[in-house]
Structure formats: C-alpha cells, structure tokens
Design a protein around this motif. Structure first.
Motif, short mmCIF file in Angstrom:
data_model
loop_
_atom_site.label_atom_id
_atom_site.label_comp_id
_atom_site.label_asym_id
_atom_site.label_seq_id
_atom_site.Cartn_x
_atom_site.Cartn_y
_atom_site.Cartn_z
N VAL A 50 -1.27 10.95 5.86
CA VAL A 50 -2.51 11.67 5.60
C VAL A 50 -3.45 10.92 4.67
O VAL A 50 -4.66 11.15 4.70
CB VAL A 50 -2.25 13.09 5.06
CG1 VAL A 50 -1.47 13.91 6.08
CG2 VAL A 50 -1.50 13.05 3.74
N ALA A 51 -2.91 10.05 3.83
CA ALA A 51 -3.74 9.30 2.90
C ALA A 51 -3.00 8.07 2.43
O ALA A 51 -1.78 8.08 2.31
CB ALA A 51 -4.14 10.16 1.69
N SER A 52 -3.73 7.01 2.17
CA SER A 52 -3.12 5.78 1.69
C SER A 52 -4.03 5.08 0.70
O SER A 52 -5.25 5.31 0.69
CB SER A 52 -2.78 4.84 2.85
OG SER A 52 -3.95 4.41 3.51
N ILE A 53 -3.43 4.24 -0.10
CA ILE A 53 -4.19 3.45 -1.06
C ILE A 53 -3.55 2.08 -1.16
O ILE A 53 -2.33 1.95 -1.31
CB ILE A 53 -4.27 4.16 -2.43
CG1 ILE A 53 -5.17 3.38 -3.39
CG2 ILE A 53 -2.90 4.39 -3.03
CD1 ILE A 53 -5.58 4.18 -4.63
N GLN A 91 5.70 3.72 0.99
CA GLN A 91 4.87 2.61 1.39
C GLN A 91 4.38 2.86 2.81
O GLN A 91 4.98 3.63 3.56
CB GLN A 91 5.64 1.29 1.29
CG GLN A 91 6.86 1.24 2.19
CD GLN A 91 7.81 0.14 1.80
OE1 GLN A 91 8.42 0.20 0.73
NE2 GLN A 91 7.93 -0.87 2.65
N VAL A 92 3.32 2.19 3.19
CA VAL A 92 2.75 2.43 4.52
C VAL A 92 3.04 1.31 5.50
O VAL A 92 2.68 1.42 6.67
CB VAL A 92 1.24 2.69 4.44
CG1 VAL A 92 0.97 3.93 3.60
CG2 VAL A 92 0.50 1.49 3.88
N SER A 135 3.09 3.57 -12.40
CA SER A 135 3.62 3.41 -11.04
C SER A 135 3.62 4.75 -10.31
O SER A 135 4.60 5.14 -9.67
CB SER A 135 5.03 2.82 -11.06
OG SER A 135 5.02 1.51 -11.58
N THR A 136 2.52 5.45 -10.43
CA THR A 136 2.42 6.80 -9.89
C THR A 136 1.23 6.92 -8.96
O THR A 136 0.14 6.45 -9.27
CB THR A 136 2.30 7.84 -11.02
OG1 THR A 136 3.45 7.75 -11.87
CG2 THR A 136 2.20 9.25 -10.46
N VAL A 137 1.46 7.56 -7.83
CA VAL A 137 0.42 7.85 -6.86
C VAL A 137 0.18 9.35 -6.85
O VAL A 137 1.13 10.13 -6.88
CB VAL A 137 0.81 7.37 -5.45
CG1 VAL A 137 -0.34 7.57 -4.48
CG2 VAL A 137 1.22 5.90 -5.47
N TYR A 138 -1.07 9.73 -6.80
CA TYR A 138 -1.43 11.14 -6.81
C TYR A 138 -2.14 11.52 -5.52
O TYR A 138 -2.78 10.71 -4.87
CB TYR A 138 -2.37 11.45 -7.98
CG TYR A 138 -1.82 11.07 -9.33
CD1 TYR A 138 -0.97 11.92 -10.01
CD2 TYR A 138 -2.15 9.86 -9.91
CE1 TYR A 138 -0.46 11.57 -11.25
CE2 TYR A 138 -1.64 9.50 -11.15
CZ TYR A 138 -0.79 10.37 -11.81
OH TYR A 138 -0.29 10.02 -13.04
N ALA A 150 0.85 -1.17 0.00
CA ALA A 150 0.00 0.00 0.00
C ALA A 150 0.90 1.24 0.00
O ALA A 150 1.94 1.25 0.65
CB ALA A 150 -0.91 0.00 1.23
N MET A 151 0.49 2.25 -0.73
CA MET A 151 1.26 3.48 -0.82
C MET A 151 0.53 4.60 -0.11
O MET A 151 -0.70 4.62 -0.05
CB MET A 151 1.50 3.87 -2.27
CG MET A 151 2.25 2.83 -3.09
SD MET A 151 3.92 2.53 -2.48
CE MET A 151 4.67 4.14 -2.77
#
Length: 116
Positions: free
Chosen positions: A48-51, A97-98, A76-79, A33-34
C-alpha cells in the motif's frame, strides 16, 4: 528471519486515523526500500505504501491522498499515518522490504479494524 516489529493498530471508526510504526533491523533498513503491506483473509497481500532509502514515496491508488509513509533513520523506524480510514482498509498490516522479500521475513503484523 523476522527483522521487523509492527505496532499501532487498533479499532477505529470510519473517518478516523491511526499511525502504525515498524521497527526494522538496520541491516535491511539501510539497504532496501521499505513498505507497508496489508492482507485480509482470502485476499492477496498488497503493497500500500513504500519509501526508498532516499525518501521517495509511492502509494497504491486505494490509499493515495489518505495515507502517508515516512521514516526515522536514527530509529530504523517506518511509519504509516492513516487518515480518513474506510472499512475496506480493515486488514492486518505488515512492514517489510519491497524487493527480495523472503517468506520467513514477515512479522506478526498489526490489526487495523475500521468499523462503526
């Protein structure tokens, strides 16, 4: 080992918006998870936020309803879309990563400053 590169920060007025981008190494993007973290001087870094790999999202109470995390698997990009920004959102924002975060894995982050 640094495996992320953040971008998109800047100076914005209260109530404004910014979109942050994080290009991550596929080796971690496909497994973990990122999340987006933020840190201000003298304060602990906070998530603050994860996916998750499957796309499930989670948010800190302080940003819920204002921020949206998303990802593009092909890139491979998180926004992090940040709306209705407040001065207290001012921080350096980091992507990582979380789970199982290592001290040497943090990038330079991207500065977000919310001020009139």
């Amino acid at each position: 080992q640094v495996q992320v590169v953040e971008s998109g920060g800047g100076l914005v007025q209260p109530g404004g918006s910014l979109r942050l981008s994080c290009v991550a190494s596929r080796s971690i993007f496909l497994i973990y998870a990122m999340g987006w973290y933020r840190q201000t001087p003298g304060k602990q870094r906070e998530l603050v936020a994860s996916i998750t790999v499957g796309g499930t999202t989670n948010y800190a109470d302080s940003v819920k309803g204002r921020f949206t995390i998303s990802k593009d698997n092909a890139k491979s990009t998180v926004y992090l879309q940040m709306n209705t920004l407040k001065p207290e959102d001012t921080a350096v924002y980091y992507c990582n990563q979380v789970q199982g975060v290592r001290d040497d894995s943090w990038g330079q982050g991207t500065q977000v400053t919310v001020s009139s």
